[in-house]
Enzyme design. Structure first.
Site, short mmCIF file in Angstrom:
data_model
loop_
_atom_site.label_atom_id
_atom_site.label_comp_id
_atom_site.label_asym_id
_atom_site.label_seq_id
_atom_site.Cartn_x
_atom_site.Cartn_y
_atom_site.Cartn_z
N CYS A 1 0.85 -1.20 0.00
CA CYS A 1 0.00 0.00 0.00
C CYS A 1 0.88 1.24 0.00
O CYS A 1 1.66 1.46 0.92
CB CYS A 1 -0.94 0.01 1.21
SG CYS A 1 -1.84 1.56 1.33
N ASN B 1 -13.47 10.20 -2.24
CA ASN B 1 -14.37 9.12 -2.64
C ASN B 1 -14.22 7.99 -1.63
O ASN B 1 -13.12 7.50 -1.41
CB ASN B 1 -13.99 8.58 -4.03
CG ASN B 1 -14.01 9.66 -5.10
OD1 ASN B 1 -14.78 10.62 -5.01
ND2 ASN B 1 -13.19 9.52 -6.12
N GLY C 1 -16.72 5.24 -6.39
CA GLY C 1 -15.59 5.40 -7.30
C GLY C 1 -14.22 5.28 -6.64
O GLY C 1 -13.22 5.57 -7.29
N ALA C 2 -14.17 4.87 -5.37
CA ALA C 2 -12.86 4.73 -4.71
C ALA C 2 -12.14 3.51 -5.27
O ALA C 2 -12.78 2.51 -5.60
CB ALA C 2 -13.04 4.60 -3.20
N SER C 3 -10.82 3.58 -5.35
CA SER C 3 -10.08 2.41 -5.82
C SER C 3 -9.09 1.92 -4.75
O SER C 3 -8.50 0.87 -4.91
CB SER C 3 -9.35 2.73 -7.12
OG SER C 3 -8.54 3.86 -6.96
N HIS D 1 -7.40 2.82 1.86
CA HIS D 1 -6.68 3.67 2.81
C HIS D 1 -7.24 5.11 2.75
O HIS D 1 -7.30 5.71 1.67
CB HIS D 1 -5.19 3.66 2.46
CG HIS D 1 -4.34 4.26 3.54
ND1 HIS D 1 -3.36 3.55 4.21
CD2 HIS D 1 -4.33 5.49 4.09
CE1 HIS D 1 -2.78 4.34 5.10
NE2 HIS D 1 -3.36 5.53 5.05
N HIS E 1 -8.04 8.66 2.20
CA HIS E 1 -7.33 9.72 1.48
C HIS E 1 -8.32 10.63 0.77
O HIS E 1 -9.46 10.25 0.52
CB HIS E 1 -6.38 9.10 0.44
CG HIS E 1 -7.08 8.39 -0.68
ND1 HIS E 1 -7.66 7.16 -0.54
CD2 HIS E 1 -7.30 8.75 -1.98
CE1 HIS E 1 -8.20 6.77 -1.68
NE2 HIS E 1 -8.00 7.72 -2.58
N GLN F 1 -8.37 13.79 -2.49
CA GLN F 1 -7.63 14.17 -3.68
C GLN F 1 -7.82 15.66 -3.96
O GLN F 1 -8.82 16.25 -3.56
CB GLN F 1 -8.13 13.37 -4.90
CG GLN F 1 -7.91 11.88 -4.76
CD GLN F 1 -8.42 11.11 -5.97
OE1 GLN F 1 -7.89 11.24 -7.06
NE2 GLN F 1 -9.45 10.31 -5.78
N GLU G 1 -30.90 10.33 -15.03
CA GLU G 1 -30.01 11.36 -14.49
C GLU G 1 -29.01 11.84 -15.56
O GLU G 1 -28.78 13.04 -15.71
CB GLU G 1 -29.25 10.82 -13.28
CG GLU G 1 -30.06 10.78 -11.99
CD GLU G 1 -31.08 9.63 -11.93
OE1 GLU G 1 -31.03 8.73 -12.82
OE2 GLU G 1 -31.93 9.65 -11.04
#
Lengths: 316, 316
Positions: free
Chosen positions: B14, B127, B133-135, B138, B140, B142, B290
């Protein structure tokens, strides 16, 4: 990434299966090749009001102020177009005649609802797969009639209007001509329709289908052109499905608004809008950046997407 | 619906873990309570350029025409704010001082980047969860610095400008006053900040946090107010997490644009914008409706969402 498949209702409970007509509200349209009574089996395409509508059709439009805010009651229509009695047949699996019939159902419902002057916009769309917001697997589309023009459409019209003021040409015609001439983003073309991955696409493999002739409203399409559209749609959907391995996607049909006081009566509607279909594969989640800015990060160039889709060999 | 959890990189891989500083580009900011060299352990918050940036910082802005289209090269900045060395501690789990330090890192990076006159907008977002949409799991945030003003922000400013022309008052101040007076959509309030579920929310349980004082730009906030913001943020995130059972969400920080030729110099920036945080739980997928309309179907009234969130008892 693997996602769990959409829950499948047992056949006895699926409201979209032939034989389960009593599980839906009364139908508003159906195609029955051999005749038969409404709300009985024998249909190939069937349209019913949505049982859980986002908008309701009864009542008068009543805009009001609530403190500093504006409110309008939820008058509209929300219908489901059941594309086939067979739950396992995707739209693009069907023969051309059956796909044409689905498009014919779209057209029939728009022609009916456009007579209601409360509605300014009629929007047809299709969600496929859980990541695209689908909640039922049985192939279906939806129609929503709205008392206001969506701002996404308003923005396209405003941009086209500015283009017309500058050039006295249709922006949609100019875009289509540029795409056909360069061919870099072209996916498929027949005598009446062109399909391309648009410049600065929001989504990877986003693909549009647009008539090559001026037409602001989808519902003015005749049967002959509906058939050509079905052909284009089938090619594009098959290539996306095979090339991207059954991605979730949204399909949206953008047509021009109705009953709208036109800013400058002398500009024909065809100069300000051209109806078209947008197919939006959902390979990545929209995230904070997209929602906060209205911009989209797309990691696949449309030229690469189109080149890839052109090379997919369709199964027969 | 159960979704698979986000893949967890083994600790040794990580890039956001303490001890793995060599796996990231060189840091541009860090808080090290006991000192220590850059790119070594001992930090509590650390900011590094994104290894897979959406935009790159080197070069001159070069807008060009490509046939009928417009193009600008991807100049900007894309940074990651690593909120803690501990992969298991969500932002709202941290003590107030640590949350304040994360906000301090946002501020420090904006103050640094705003000096670059190529950047018109600096956007901070977070996110959380795969559906948002998080990848990486940990914790964080952006930061993206952009050479153009997002149209989502432009729209808010245009609306506020029209309001100011009509009323000579700030739209943001009027909204906040209405929310605090009625209390129907209020979630939390302290001496400097109010949190509410906005009128006509796009998302179920969408919650905003806004300063009660006029401030167009987030980076003008002093340490005292950063602490009060951390308190509001912790309350809101804890209630959303407990009440909605760890939903995926996006957090976005909207601040005013920079270096922009102002249309009417006499209107102070504070009348046209107020920085704020929007928290957008992702309980349902945005779908064809949408994307096609720009409108959002939200099945939870903001009054109900706020009432529910007010009643959640936070864990301590």
């Amino acid at each position: 990434m693997d996602y769990p498949p959409l829950p499948e209702a047992p056949n006895s409970l699926c409201p979209f299966m032939a034989g389960n007509e009593s599980l839906t509200p009364h139908e508003v349209f159906a195609i029955r090749p051999k005749g038969g009574a409404p709300n009985s089996p024998g249909w190939t395409v069937r349209v019913v009001p949505n049982r859980f509508p986002a908008l309701r059709i009864e009542g008068e439009l009543f805009p009001e102020g609530v403190g500093i805010y504006d409110q309008i009651n939820g008058i509209g229509a929300h219908e489901v177009i059941i594309e086939t009695p067979d739950p396992d047949q995707e739209l693009e699996d069907q023969p051309l005649g059956a796909i044409t019939d689905v498009l014919r159902a779209y057209r029939a419902r728009i022609i009916d609802l456009v007579q209601d002057i409360r509605f300014r916009y009629i929007f047809v769309f299709k969600n496929v797969g859980m990541l695209a917001g689908a909640s039922l697997r049985h192939p279906h589309s939806q129609l929503i009639a709205l008392p206001i023009v969506p701002r996404a459409v308003e923005e396209q019209i405003e941009t086209a209007r500015a283009h017309f003021e500058l050039k006295e040409r249709s922006l949609f015609a100019d875009v289509l001509q540029a795409e056909i001439r360069s061919g870099d983003r072209l996916v498929y073309e027949n005598s009446a329709f062109a399909s391309f991955c648009p410049w600065a696409s929001r989504f990877a493999f986003e693909t549009w289908i647009m008539p090559k002739f001026p037409a602001a409203h989808f519902h003015t399409l005749d049967d002959y052109h509906l058939g050509l559209l079905a052909e284009a749609l089938r090619h594009v959907l098959r290539r996306i499905r095979k090339g991207l391995q059954k991605p979730a996607y949204n399909l949206i049909l953008q047509t021009a608004p109705f009953h709208q006081a036109r800013v400058r009566e002398l500009v024909p509607a065809e100069m300000e809008f051209r109806w078209h279909i947008e197919i939006l594969p959902r390979l990545a989640q929209a995230a904070g950046f997209e929602y906060g800015t209205g911009f989209y990060i797309n990691t696949t160039f449309p030229e690469e997407a189109a080149s890839f889709l052109r090379r997919v060999r369709e199964e027969t």
